[in-house]
Design an enzyme around this catalytic site. Structure first.
Site, PDB file in Angstrom:
ATOM      1  N   ASN A   9       0.731  -1.125   0.210  1.00 13.00           N
ATOM      2  CA  ASN A   9       0.022  -0.045   0.047  1.00 13.00           C
ATOM      3  C   ASN A   9       0.936   1.417  -0.070  1.00 13.00           C
ATOM      4  O   ASN A   9       1.405   1.537   1.114  1.00 13.00           O
ATOM      5  CB  ASN A   9      -0.789  -0.006   1.285  1.00 13.00           C
ATOM      6  CG  ASN A   9      -1.574   1.138   1.306  1.00 13.00           C
ATOM      7  OD1 ASN A   9      -1.827   2.204   0.512  1.00 13.00           O
ATOM      8  ND2 ASN A   9      -2.252   1.403   2.828  1.00 13.00           N
ATOM      9  N   TRP A  10       0.892   1.828  -1.114  1.00 13.58           N
ATOM     10  CA  TRP A  10       1.931   2.804  -1.224  1.00 13.58           C
ATOM     11  C   TRP A  10       1.572   4.502  -0.576  1.00 13.58           C
ATOM     12  O   TRP A  10       2.179   5.134  -0.420  1.00 13.58           O
ATOM     13  CB  TRP A  10       2.348   3.240  -2.677  1.00 13.58           C
ATOM     14  CG  TRP A  10       3.085   2.130  -3.474  1.00 13.58           C
ATOM     15  CD1 TRP A  10       3.343   0.915  -2.982  1.00 13.58           C
ATOM     16  CD2 TRP A  10       3.363   1.938  -5.037  1.00 13.58           C
ATOM     17  NE1 TRP A  10       4.203   0.200  -4.007  1.00 13.58           N
ATOM     18  CE2 TRP A  10       4.074   0.763  -5.011  1.00 13.58           C
ATOM     19  CE3 TRP A  10       2.944   2.739  -5.901  1.00 13.58           C
ATOM     20  CZ2 TRP A  10       4.362   0.578  -6.386  1.00 13.58           C
ATOM     21  CZ3 TRP A  10       3.504   2.716  -7.168  1.00 13.58           C
ATOM     22  CH2 TRP A  10       4.196   1.216  -7.430  1.00 13.58           C
ATOM     23  N   LYS A  11       0.126   4.230  -0.080  1.00 12.33           N
ATOM     24  CA  LYS A  11      -0.347   5.582   0.308  1.00 12.33           C
ATOM     25  C   LYS A  11      -0.035   6.633  -0.440  1.00 12.33           C
ATOM     26  O   LYS A  11      -0.117   6.447  -1.756  1.00 12.33           O
ATOM     27  CB  LYS A  11       0.105   5.616   1.706  1.00 12.33           C
ATOM     28  CG  LYS A  11      -0.125   4.296   2.582  1.00 12.33           C
ATOM     29  CD  LYS A  11       0.180   4.560   4.022  1.00 12.33           C
ATOM     30  CE  LYS A  11      -0.266   3.243   4.651  1.00 12.33           C
ATOM     31  NZ  LYS A  11      -0.006   3.416   6.273  1.00 12.33           N
ATOM     32  N   HIS A  95      -9.421   1.210   5.028  1.00 12.29           N
ATOM     33  CA  HIS A  95      -8.215   1.238   5.692  1.00 12.29           C
ATOM     34  C   HIS A  95      -8.376   2.142   6.750  1.00 12.29           C
ATOM     35  O   HIS A  95      -8.942   3.128   6.659  1.00 12.29           O
ATOM     36  CB  HIS A  95      -7.058   1.856   4.507  1.00 12.29           C
ATOM     37  CG  HIS A  95      -5.594   1.798   5.068  1.00 12.29           C
ATOM     38  ND1 HIS A  95      -5.270   2.541   6.103  1.00 12.29           N
ATOM     39  CD2 HIS A  95      -4.753   1.003   4.901  1.00 12.29           C
ATOM     40  CE1 HIS A  95      -4.025   2.471   6.545  1.00 12.29           C
ATOM     41  NE2 HIS A  95      -3.589   1.504   5.741  1.00 12.29           N
ATOM     42  N   GLU A  97      -6.716   4.667   7.764  1.00 15.20           N
ATOM     43  CA  GLU A  97      -6.433   5.977   7.616  1.00 15.20           C
ATOM     44  C   GLU A  97      -7.913   6.578   6.998  1.00 15.20           C
ATOM     45  O   GLU A  97      -8.155   7.588   7.137  1.00 15.20           O
ATOM     46  CB  GLU A  97      -5.303   6.048   6.593  1.00 15.20           C
ATOM     47  CG  GLU A  97      -4.106   6.164   7.516  1.00 15.20           C
ATOM     48  CD  GLU A  97      -2.927   5.650   6.808  1.00 15.20           C
ATOM     49  OE1 GLU A  97      -2.812   5.421   5.455  1.00 15.20           O
ATOM     50  OE2 GLU A  97      -1.850   4.984   7.420  1.00 15.20           O
ATOM     51  N   GLU A 167      -5.260  -5.157  10.599  1.00 14.39           N
ATOM     52  CA  GLU A 167      -4.179  -4.195  10.752  1.00 14.39           C
ATOM     53  C   GLU A 167      -4.370  -3.508  12.024  1.00 14.39           C
ATOM     54  O   GLU A 167      -5.390  -2.493  12.098  1.00 14.39           O
ATOM     55  CB  GLU A 167      -4.178  -3.094   9.714  1.00 14.39           C
ATOM     56  CG  GLU A 167      -3.967  -3.619   8.243  1.00 14.39           C
ATOM     57  CD  GLU A 167      -3.280  -2.801   7.189  1.00 14.39           C
ATOM     58  OE1 GLU A 167      -2.460  -2.921   6.911  1.00 14.39           O
ATOM     59  OE2 GLU A 167      -4.089  -1.490   6.924  1.00 14.39           O
ATOM     60  N   GLY A 173       2.605   2.001  10.507  1.00 15.56           N
ATOM     61  CA  GLY A 173       3.486   3.079  10.536  1.00 15.56           C
ATOM     62  C   GLY A 173       4.142   3.598  12.039  1.00 15.56           C
ATOM     63  O   GLY A 173       4.984   4.419  11.890  1.00 15.56           O
ATOM     64  N   SER A 212       3.573  -2.243  10.060  1.00 16.51           N
ATOM     65  CA  SER A 212       5.021  -2.449  10.188  1.00 16.51           C
ATOM     66  C   SER A 212       5.718  -3.452   9.831  1.00 16.51           C
ATOM     67  O   SER A 212       6.636  -4.327  10.646  1.00 16.51           O
ATOM     68  CB  SER A 212       5.373  -2.040  11.819  1.00 16.51           C
ATOM     69  OG  SER A 212       5.181  -0.860  11.843  1.00 16.51           O
ATOM     70  N   GLY A 233       2.727  -1.035   4.179  1.00 17.45           N
ATOM     71  CA  GLY A 233       2.964   0.390   3.801  1.00 17.45           C
ATOM     72  C   GLY A 233       4.469   0.720   3.503  1.00 17.45           C
ATOM     73  O   GLY A 233       4.723   0.481   2.529  1.00 17.45           O
ATOM     74  N   GLY A 234       4.982   1.116   4.520  1.00 14.71           N
ATOM     75  CA  GLY A 234       6.227   1.953   4.393  1.00 14.71           C
ATOM     76  C   GLY A 234       7.376   0.900   3.851  1.00 14.71           C
ATOM     77  O   GLY A 234       8.042   1.456   2.769  1.00 14.71           O
TER      78      GLY A 234
END
Ligand code: PGA
Length: 250
Positions: A9-11, A95, A97, A167, A173, A212, A233-234
C-alpha cells in the site's frame, strides 16, 4: 490451501520516476515467487502507468479506495468501474486512515465493499483496533463489529470474493509490529467468528496481517497458521525490502 498474498500500500507516495523504478525492481521477485501473489496499490493517478509497467509480469495491482458510486457529481472520487477499466484486481476498503481521516463508518465501508464487488474488483477489507481498544482488551469485539457490518450488508458468501486485512491501528507506521502470536490469535479469532456463519468461507478466505511488516519480521508472521500474507505500507516503497517480504512468504 490458501495462496499467500503480499500487497504493498503505497499510500500518498511516489513520482513517475519512483513508480517506474519500484515496479521494475519487483518484476523478478514476483516472477520468482510463483506460489505468492504479489500486488501493489499505488495512488490512483499512477494506475495507468502501473498498468503499462506490469503488463506481462506477475505483479497485480489495486486501488487504495473506491467510491460507492459508478459515476456522477462526486468531485475527487474514483469509480470502481473506472478502476476495473484501468486493470485493478483489488481495491482496499476501510483502511484505518480512511476510517479516521475521512470518517468512514462501518456502514459506508460496507457500501464501498458492495460497490467494489459490483464493479468486478476484489475488496481488501481492512479491520483492526486502536491502541486504546487494544489496551482495553476489546480487539476481538472490534473486529467482529467491523466484519458484521459487511456481512449484514453483503452476506458472508461475499467473502468468497474478498480478502481480509487485519491491521492493528497501533502497529501502522509506528514500527511496532504485533508479535506473530498476537496477530495469530486475532487471525484465528476472525476465522473462528466467520466459521459461525459459514465454515467453508472461513477456511478459504485469505487474512493478511498489516502494521510495520518488513523483511526482518515477515517470516515469523507468515509462519503462523492463519496469517496468509501481508498488507505492507512503508516497507513496500523500497523494492529490496518488499522483495525480502515476498521471499518470506514463499
Ligand atoms: P505500515 O502500513 O506497513 O507502514 O505500518 C501498513 C498499512 O497501513 O497498510
Amino acid at each position: 490451501m490458501r495462496q499467500p498474498l503480499v500487497m504493498g500500500n503505497w499510500k500518498l507516495n511516489g513520482t513517475k520516476a519512483s513508480v517506474e523504478a519500484l515496479i521494475k525492481g519487483l518484476v523478478d521477485p514476483a516472477a520468482n515467487a510463483s506460489n505468492v501473489t504479489v500486488a501493489v496499490c499505488p495512488p490512483a493517478v499512477f494506475l495507468d502507468q502501473v498498468e503499462r509497467l506490469t503488463q506481462g509480469t506477475a505483479i497485480k495491482f489495486g486501488s487504495q479506495d473506491a467510491d460507492i458510486h459508478e459515476n456522477g457529481a462526486f468531485t475527487g472520487e474514483n469509480s470502481p468501474v473506472t478502476l476495473k477499466e484501468f486493470g485493478c484486481t483489488y481495491a482496499l476498503v476501510g483502511h484505518s486512515e480512511r476510517r479516521t481521516l475521512h470518517a468512514e463508518s462501518d456502514q459506508v465501508i460496507a457500501e464501498k465493499y458492495a460497490a467494489v464487488q459490483k464493479g468486478g474488483l476484489l475488496p481488501v477489507l481492512c479491520i483492526g483496533e486502536t491502541l486504546e481498544q487494544f489496551e482495553a482488551g476489546q480487539t476481538n469485539q472490534v473486529v467482529e463489529t467491523q466484519l458484521k457490518a459487511v456481512i449484514d450488508r453483503n452476506g458472508v458468501e461475499s467473502l468468497a470474493d474478498a480478502v481480509i486485512a487485519y491491521e492493528p491501528v497501533w502497529a501502522i507506521g509506528t514500527g511496532k509490529t504485533a508479535t506473530p502470536e498476537i496477530a495469530q490469535n486475532v487471525h484465528a479469532h476472525i476465522r473462528n467468528y466467520l466459521k459461525g456463519f459459514n465454515a467453508e468461507i472461513a477456511a478459504k478466505v485469505q487474512i493478511l496481517y498489516g502494521g510495520s511488516v518488513k523483511g526482518a519480521n515477515a517470516k515469523g508472521l507468515f509462519g503462523m497458521e492463519d496469517i496468509d500474507g501481508a498488507l505492507v505500507g512503508g516497507a513496500s516503497l523500497q523494492a529490496d525490502e518488499f522483495a525480502s517480504i515476498i521471499e518470506g512468504a514463499k
